[in-house]
Write a protein that holds these residues in place. Structure first.
Motif, PDB file in Angstrom:
ATOM      1  N   ASP A  64     127.130 -48.178  71.009  1.00  0.00           N
ATOM      2  CA  ASP A  64     127.815 -46.900  71.212  1.00  0.00           C
ATOM      3  C   ASP A  64     126.848 -45.717  71.235  1.00  0.00           C
ATOM      4  OD1 ASP A  64     130.244 -48.267  71.248  1.00  0.00           O
ATOM      5  OD2 ASP A  64     130.497 -48.086  69.071  1.00  0.00           O
ATOM      6  N   GLY A  65     125.720 -45.888  71.904  1.00  0.00           N
ATOM      7  CA  GLY A  65     124.778 -44.785  72.060  1.00  0.00           C
ATOM      8  C   GLY A  65     123.949 -44.482  70.833  1.00  0.00           C
ATOM      9  N   GLU A  66     123.958 -45.366  69.839  1.00  0.00           N
ATOM     10  CA  GLU A  66     123.169 -45.168  68.637  1.00  0.00           C
ATOM     11  C   GLU A  66     122.305 -46.398  68.371  1.00  0.00           C
ATOM     12  OE1 GLU A  66     125.701 -42.373  65.666  1.00  0.00           O
ATOM     13  OE2 GLU A  66     126.542 -44.372  65.983  1.00  0.00           O
ATOM     14  N   LEU A  67     121.248 -46.183  67.587  1.00  0.00           N
ATOM     15  CA  LEU A  67     120.374 -47.292  67.217  1.00  0.00           C
ATOM     16  C   LEU A  67     120.896 -47.968  65.957  1.00  0.00           C
ATOM     17  CD1 LEU A  67     116.712 -45.990  67.741  1.00  0.00           C
ATOM     18  CD2 LEU A  67     118.207 -47.183  69.341  1.00  0.00           C
ATOM     19  N   VAL A  68     120.869 -49.295  65.987  1.00  0.00           N
ATOM     20  CA  VAL A  68     121.306 -50.093  64.839  1.00  0.00           C
ATOM     21  C   VAL A  68     120.175 -51.044  64.470  1.00  0.00           C
ATOM     22  CG1 VAL A  68     122.993 -51.751  63.975  1.00  0.00           C
ATOM     23  CG2 VAL A  68     123.710 -49.963  65.579  1.00  0.00           C
ATOM     24  N   ALA A  69     119.790 -51.053  63.202  1.00  0.00           N
ATOM     25  CA  ALA A  69     118.734 -51.948  62.731  1.00  0.00           C
ATOM     26  C   ALA A  69     119.315 -53.334  62.481  1.00  0.00           C
ATOM     27  CB  ALA A  69     118.114 -51.401  61.453  1.00  0.00           C
ATOM     28  N   VAL A  70     118.636 -54.347  62.974  1.00  0.00           N
ATOM     29  CA  VAL A  70     119.031 -55.732  62.731  1.00  0.00           C
ATOM     30  C   VAL A  70     117.816 -56.488  62.224  1.00  0.00           C
ATOM     31  CG1 VAL A  70     120.790 -55.692  64.537  1.00  0.00           C
ATOM     32  CG2 VAL A  70     118.487 -56.503  65.080  1.00  0.00           C
ATOM     33  N   THR A  71     118.079 -57.571  61.504  1.00  0.00           N
ATOM     34  CA  THR A  71     116.994 -58.429  61.034  1.00  0.00           C
ATOM     35  C   THR A  71     116.931 -59.658  61.919  1.00  0.00           C
ATOM     36  OG1 THR A  71     117.246 -57.685  58.748  1.00  0.00           O
ATOM     37  CG2 THR A  71     116.103 -59.775  59.104  1.00  0.00           C
ATOM     38  N   ARG A  72     115.765 -59.879  62.467  1.00  0.00           N
ATOM     39  CA  ARG A  72     115.542 -61.018  63.354  1.00  0.00           C
ATOM     40  C   ARG A  72     114.336 -61.790  62.830  1.00  0.00           C
ATOM     41  NH1 ARG A  72     115.705 -61.051  69.066  1.00  0.00           N
ATOM     42  NH2 ARG A  72     117.371 -59.486  69.017  1.00  0.00           N
ATOM     43  N   HIS A  73     114.381 -63.119  62.884  1.00  0.00           N
ATOM     44  CA  HIS A  73     113.229 -63.929  62.485  1.00  0.00           C
ATOM     45  C   HIS A  73     112.377 -64.212  63.720  1.00  0.00           C
ATOM     46  CE1 HIS A  73     115.505 -64.449  58.795  1.00  0.00           C
ATOM     47  NE2 HIS A  73     114.415 -64.945  58.256  1.00  0.00           N
ATOM     48  N   VAL A  74     111.127 -63.771  63.656  1.00  0.00           N
ATOM     49  CA  VAL A  74     110.218 -63.917  64.792  1.00  0.00           C
ATOM     50  C   VAL A  74     108.972 -64.669  64.336  1.00  0.00           C
ATOM     51  CG1 VAL A  74     111.086 -61.781  65.804  1.00  0.00           C
ATOM     52  CG2 VAL A  74     109.054 -61.713  64.361  1.00  0.00           C
ATOM     53  N   ASP A  75     108.109 -64.972  65.308  1.00  0.00           N
ATOM     54  CA  ASP A  75     106.866 -65.669  64.995  1.00  0.00           C
ATOM     55  C   ASP A  75     105.904 -64.724  64.282  1.00  0.00           C
ATOM     56  OD1 ASP A  75     107.722 -68.004  66.200  1.00  0.00           O
ATOM     57  OD2 ASP A  75     106.978 -67.386  68.164  1.00  0.00           O
ATOM     58  N   ALA A  76     105.091 -65.322  63.381  1.00  0.00           N
ATOM     59  CA  ALA A  76     104.032 -64.548  62.754  1.00  0.00           C
ATOM     60  C   ALA A  76     102.908 -64.342  63.751  1.00  0.00           C
ATOM     61  CB  ALA A  76     103.509 -65.266  61.510  1.00  0.00           C
ATOM     62  N   GLN A  77     102.100 -63.314  63.524  1.00  0.00           N
ATOM     63  CA  GLN A  77     100.997 -63.072  64.428  1.00  0.00           C
ATOM     64  C   GLN A  77      99.996 -64.223  64.338  1.00  0.00           C
ATOM     65  OE1 GLN A  77      99.968 -59.477  61.709  1.00  0.00           O
ATOM     66  NE2 GLN A  77      98.180 -59.812  62.957  1.00  0.00           N
ATOM     67  N   PRO A  78      99.313 -64.555  65.417  1.00  0.00           N
ATOM     68  CA  PRO A  78      98.396 -65.699  65.423  1.00  0.00           C
ATOM     69  C   PRO A  78      97.350 -65.602  64.327  1.00  0.00           C
ATOM     70  CG  PRO A  78      98.718 -64.860  67.641  1.00  0.00           C
ATOM     71  CD  PRO A  78      99.377 -63.876  66.706  1.00  0.00           C
ATOM     72  N   GLY A  79      97.051 -66.738  63.706  1.00  0.00           N
ATOM     73  CA  GLY A  79      96.028 -66.791  62.673  1.00  0.00           C
ATOM     74  C   GLY A  79      96.549 -66.592  61.276  1.00  0.00           C
ATOM     75  N   VAL A  80      97.821 -66.281  61.124  1.00  0.00           N
ATOM     76  CA  VAL A  80      98.401 -66.089  59.799  1.00  0.00           C
ATOM     77  C   VAL A  80      99.056 -67.385  59.356  1.00  0.00           C
ATOM     78  CG1 VAL A  80     100.076 -64.822  58.423  1.00  0.00           C
ATOM     79  CG2 VAL A  80      98.758 -63.634  60.173  1.00  0.00           C
ATOM     80  N   ASP A  97     119.574 -43.663  79.952  1.00  0.00           N
ATOM     81  CA  ASP A  97     119.378 -43.885  78.516  1.00  0.00           C
ATOM     82  C   ASP A  97     117.937 -44.237  78.188  1.00  0.00           C
ATOM     83  OD1 ASP A  97     119.389 -46.305  79.747  1.00  0.00           O
ATOM     84  OD2 ASP A  97     120.921 -47.216  78.490  1.00  0.00           O
ATOM     85  N   GLN A  98     116.991 -43.601  78.875  1.00  0.00           N
ATOM     86  CA  GLN A  98     115.581 -43.848  78.577  1.00  0.00           C
ATOM     87  C   GLN A  98     115.222 -43.418  77.163  1.00  0.00           C
ATOM     88  OE1 GLN A  98     112.768 -42.390  81.364  1.00  0.00           O
ATOM     89  NE2 GLN A  98     113.359 -43.792  82.998  1.00  0.00           N
ATOM     90  N   ILE A  99     115.897 -42.403  76.668  1.00  0.00           N
ATOM     91  CA  ILE A  99     115.628 -41.979  75.289  1.00  0.00           C
ATOM     92  C   ILE A  99     115.879 -43.140  74.329  1.00  0.00           C
ATOM     93  CG2 ILE A  99     116.384 -40.478  73.403  1.00  0.00           C
ATOM     94  CD1 ILE A  99     116.957 -38.308  75.453  1.00  0.00           C
ATOM     95  N   LEU A 100     116.987 -43.849  74.519  1.00  0.00           N
ATOM     96  CA  LEU A 100     117.292 -44.993  73.660  1.00  0.00           C
ATOM     97  C   LEU A 100     116.276 -46.108  73.850  1.00  0.00           C
ATOM     98  CD1 LEU A 100     121.191 -45.174  73.952  1.00  0.00           C
ATOM     99  CD2 LEU A 100     119.858 -44.608  71.904  1.00  0.00           C
TER     100      LEU A 100
END
Length: 202
Positions: free
Chosen positions: A65-81, A146-149
């Motif tokens: 609805d035109g606003e930013l919403v924070a979500v938690t996503r599980h992603v890969d760790a950076q290489p070498g970690v 919506d480039q600002i978003l």
């Protein structure tokens, strides 16, 4: 009488073993179970992770609805970690996850994205506390309002990574002016504070 019974006991056991067809051996050997018997003592092989699911939690910003919403996503760790306890996703992994768009679950929750695809960003580099995002021409050619978003999603997602305080945008190595939440255009590094008014709960 008791002595004769005790002496006869080993002979009786030997006869029973011989009658069963079991040959005595001097050394122990490994015995394979017959067909159809499961190796219940074996360590089960862990299942492969689901596609697109990494090991490190990260905060991404999507749109509702035109606003930013924070979500938690599980992603890969950076290489070498290797130590996931202290691992952090790299800036490339964060942007890749963001450009992949909302998951099916997130879409059912009404979340979308102002970013149209993975051809928008060439790459991301981190120098000190500043992330620099190299853009293609695709973002200018979208014709969307919506480039600002779109920029807000990138900036807030990268700024949520510990240690990142500002985000710069370039094209062909040259600074690019990007819109802030108030509509102003600036080539200066953007911060999460520039888009705070768009974030739900802030």
């Amino acid at each position: 009488m008791g002595f004769r019974r005790a002496a006869a006991l080993p002979l009786l056991l030997a006869a029973v073993v011989a009658g069963c067809g079991v040959q005595a051996e001097d050394t122990a050997r490994e015995v394979d179970p017959p067909n159809g018997v499961s190796h219940v003592w074996a360590t089960p092989t862990p299942p492969d992770p689901a596609p697109g699911v990494g090991a490190v939690p990260a905060r991404l910003y999507l749109v509702r609805d035109g606003e930013l919403v924070a979500v938690t996503r599980h992603v890969d760790a950076q290489p070498g970690v290797d130590e996931l306890v202290d691992a952090q996703p790299g800036v490339d992994e964060l942007v890749d996850a963001l450009l992949a768009g909302p998951t099916d679950v997130e879409q059912r929750e009404g979340l979308t994205s102002a970013l149209l695809g993975n051809d928008i960003v060439v790459g991301v580099q981190l120098s000190g506390s500043r992330a620099t995002v190299e853009l293609t021409d695709a973002l200018d050619e979208t014709g969307r309002s919506d480039q600002i978003l779109a920029f807000a999603q990138i900036v807030c997602t990268l700024a949520a990574k510990p240690g990142v305080t500002a985000v710069s945008f370039t094209r062909a190595g040259q600074p690019v002016g990007v819109p802030r939440a108030d509509g102003s255009l600036s080539e200066l590094p953007a911060t999460a504070a520039d888009y705070a008014s768009l974030v739900v709960g802030q």
